[in-house]
Design a protein around this motif. Structure first.
Motif, PDB file in Angstrom:
ATOM      1  N   GLY A 102      37.835  34.651  29.812  1.00  0.00           N
ATOM      2  CA  GLY A 102      37.047  34.221  30.961  1.00  0.00           C
ATOM      3  C   GLY A 102      37.246  35.101  32.172  1.00  0.00           C
ATOM      4  O   GLY A 102      36.320  35.313  32.956  1.00  0.00           O
ATOM      5  N   TRP A 103      38.455  35.646  32.309  1.00  0.00           N
ATOM      6  CA  TRP A 103      38.732  36.470  33.500  1.00  0.00           C
ATOM      7  C   TRP A 103      37.991  37.811  33.470  1.00  0.00           C
ATOM      8  O   TRP A 103      37.928  38.515  34.466  1.00  0.00           O
ATOM      9  CB  TRP A 103      40.235  36.702  33.650  1.00  0.00           C
ATOM     10  CG  TRP A 103      40.859  37.591  32.614  1.00  0.00           C
ATOM     11  CD1 TRP A 103      40.740  38.945  32.513  1.00  0.00           C
ATOM     12  CD2 TRP A 103      41.704  37.202  31.532  1.00  0.00           C
ATOM     13  NE1 TRP A 103      41.458  39.417  31.437  1.00  0.00           N
ATOM     14  CE2 TRP A 103      42.067  38.373  30.825  1.00  0.00           C
ATOM     15  CE3 TRP A 103      42.218  35.981  31.102  1.00  0.00           C
ATOM     16  CZ2 TRP A 103      42.898  38.351  29.708  1.00  0.00           C
ATOM     17  CZ3 TRP A 103      43.042  35.952  29.989  1.00  0.00           C
ATOM     18  CH2 TRP A 103      43.375  37.121  29.303  1.00  0.00           C
TER      19      TRP A 103
ATOM     20  N   LEU B 208      36.222  28.738  25.123  1.00  0.00           N
ATOM     21  CA  LEU B 208      37.112  29.246  26.166  1.00  0.00           C
ATOM     22  C   LEU B 208      38.547  29.379  25.663  1.00  0.00           C
ATOM     23  O   LEU B 208      38.797  30.024  24.668  1.00  0.00           O
ATOM     24  CB  LEU B 208      37.018  28.331  27.390  1.00  0.00           C
ATOM     25  CG  LEU B 208      35.614  28.231  28.019  1.00  0.00           C
ATOM     26  CD1 LEU B 208      35.586  27.201  29.137  1.00  0.00           C
ATOM     27  CD2 LEU B 208      35.141  29.586  28.516  1.00  0.00           C
ATOM     28  N   TRP B 209      39.521  28.758  26.344  1.00  0.00           N
ATOM     29  CA  TRP B 209      40.932  28.835  25.964  1.00  0.00           C
ATOM     30  C   TRP B 209      41.450  27.455  25.539  1.00  0.00           C
ATOM     31  O   TRP B 209      42.642  27.194  25.579  1.00  0.00           O
ATOM     32  CB  TRP B 209      41.766  29.345  27.150  1.00  0.00           C
ATOM     33  CG  TRP B 209      41.485  28.572  28.417  1.00  0.00           C
ATOM     34  CD1 TRP B 209      42.084  27.417  28.826  1.00  0.00           C
ATOM     35  CD2 TRP B 209      40.506  28.889  29.413  1.00  0.00           C
ATOM     36  NE1 TRP B 209      41.548  26.986  30.017  1.00  0.00           N
ATOM     37  CE2 TRP B 209      40.565  27.871  30.409  1.00  0.00           C
ATOM     38  CE3 TRP B 209      39.582  29.925  29.568  1.00  0.00           C
ATOM     39  CZ2 TRP B 209      39.738  27.866  31.523  1.00  0.00           C
ATOM     40  CZ3 TRP B 209      38.766  29.905  30.679  1.00  0.00           C
ATOM     41  CH2 TRP B 209      38.848  28.896  31.648  1.00  0.00           C
ATOM     42  N   TYR B 210      40.559  26.580  25.061  1.00  0.00           N
ATOM     43  CA  TYR B 210      40.907  25.174  24.834  1.00  0.00           C
ATOM     44  C   TYR B 210      41.488  24.906  23.445  1.00  0.00           C
ATOM     45  O   TYR B 210      41.116  23.947  22.777  1.00  0.00           O
ATOM     46  CB  TYR B 210      39.675  24.301  25.037  1.00  0.00           C
ATOM     47  CG  TYR B 210      39.044  24.410  26.411  1.00  0.00           C
ATOM     48  CD1 TYR B 210      39.796  24.717  27.545  1.00  0.00           C
ATOM     49  CD2 TYR B 210      37.677  24.210  26.583  1.00  0.00           C
ATOM     50  CE1 TYR B 210      39.218  24.815  28.791  1.00  0.00           C
ATOM     51  CE2 TYR B 210      37.080  24.295  27.835  1.00  0.00           C
ATOM     52  CZ  TYR B 210      37.857  24.609  28.936  1.00  0.00           C
ATOM     53  OH  TYR B 210      37.264  24.700  30.172  1.00  0.00           O
TER      54      TYR B 210
ATOM     55  N   GLU C 248      44.116  31.039  30.184  1.00  0.00           N
ATOM     56  CA  GLU C 248      43.082  30.982  31.231  1.00  0.00           C
ATOM     57  C   GLU C 248      43.206  32.146  32.193  1.00  0.00           C
ATOM     58  O   GLU C 248      42.203  32.711  32.631  1.00  0.00           O
ATOM     59  CB  GLU C 248      43.175  29.654  31.981  1.00  0.00           C
ATOM     60  CG  GLU C 248      42.156  29.518  33.098  1.00  0.00           C
ATOM     61  CD  GLU C 248      42.281  28.199  33.846  1.00  0.00           C
ATOM     62  OE1 GLU C 248      41.454  27.955  34.749  1.00  0.00           O
ATOM     63  OE2 GLU C 248      43.196  27.412  33.532  1.00  0.00           O
ATOM     64  N   ARG C 249      44.454  32.521  32.494  1.00  0.00           N
ATOM     65  CA  ARG C 249      44.693  33.535  33.518  1.00  0.00           C
ATOM     66  C   ARG C 249      45.264  34.820  32.908  1.00  0.00           C
ATOM     67  O   ARG C 249      46.166  34.785  32.064  1.00  0.00           O
ATOM     68  CB  ARG C 249      45.639  32.995  34.595  1.00  0.00           C
ATOM     69  CG  ARG C 249      45.083  31.745  35.279  1.00  0.00           C
ATOM     70  CD  ARG C 249      45.955  31.289  36.432  1.00  0.00           C
ATOM     71  NE  ARG C 249      45.460  30.034  37.001  1.00  0.00           N
ATOM     72  CZ  ARG C 249      44.427  29.938  37.818  1.00  0.00           C
ATOM     73  NH1 ARG C 249      43.780  31.024  38.182  1.00  0.00           N
ATOM     74  NH2 ARG C 249      44.044  28.760  38.283  1.00  0.00           N
TER      75      ARG C 249
END
Length: 246
Positions: free
Chosen positions: A129-130, A164-166, A197-198
């Motif tokens: 996502g980043w 995503l990252w789920y 996420e990051r």
């Protein structure tokens, strides 16, 4: 034009970096914009995700050589940027081979910038996502690490796409999908360092990921040996009790 620049970059990357788990170029012509690569009759990983369903250790051992190949890209300052099951071929010996270098980025100032931001390239289901909206100059190898983490999860879960990252959500959590397999907790510890996420929390490159995979394989094998030892001891104790009772 853009297409021609991408072909030239792809061919250079695939020609310069030689690894048995990177797609081999047999012949090419940059002026005519064509190339011939080795052919894989078994097609790509997305067609055979179920072959490693629920098999944590087998999945890691299968993907390890491909991660090693990506590590070679990173050592040579290349980032693939489009690692996904559709771009991973399966050889006749059931090994994984990474192809489709069309989005590869040279991490220096000597090569043509063929795209300004990540909003125009990559596969959104597999990229972090980043990366969205980032300038091309900000690309780094951990982008590939994120994608590889997702592929490991997909190989084990058998699920084509992870949102995503789920991966810790109940419907995606390997520990819940395979409650009888204790090694899934160890796999989740690995994914905690990849599917993040990051950016700052991600393993920095494929070489570090390779080391982490080796440690994870060792932990799982140690766990399996320990469980086998416990089962063997339990069987001996049970046998001894029966003999005594007789």
């Amino acid at each position: 034009n853009l297409a021609k620049e991408r072909i030239k970059i792809e061919l250079k990357a695939m020609h310069d970096i030689q690894h048995s788990h990177l797609l081999k170029i047999i012949e090419y012509d940059t002026e005519e914009n064509w190339f011939v690569s080795e052919y894989f009759i078994n097609k790509t990983l997305d067609k055979k995700l179920n072959q490693s369903f629920g098999k944590a250790l087998a999945s890691l051992k299968l993907i390890r050589p491909l991660v090693e190949a990506v590590s070679e890209l990173h050592k040579n300052k290349f980032v693939h940027r489009d690692i996904k099951p559709e771009n991973i071929f399966i050889s006749s010996t059931n090994e994984l081979v990474l192809g489709d270098f069309g989005l590869v980025f040279f991490n220096d100032n000597k090569h043509t910038r063929i795209s300004n931001t990540f909003s125009n390239v990559g596969s959104r289901d597999w990229m972090p996502g980043w990366a969205m909206g980032k300038r091309i100059e900000e690309v780094n190898p951990c982008f590939d690490v994120f994608s590889l983490g997702k592929i490991i999860w997909s190989m084990i879960s058998g699920i084509p796409v992870l949102p995503l990252w789920y991966f810790k959500d109940s419907e995606n959590n390997l520990e819940l999908l395979f409650p009888k397999k204790r090694e899934m907790k160890i796999i989740n510890s690995l994914l905690d360092k990849c599917i993040v996420e990051r950016e700052k929390n991600c393993i920095p490159d494929a070489n570090d990921l390779l080391e982490e995979i080796d440690r994870t394989i060792d932990k799982i094998e140690t766990k399996i040996d320990s469980l086998r030892s416990e089962e063997h001891t339990s069987e001996l104790q049970s046998h001894s009790f029966i003999s005594y009772a007789v």
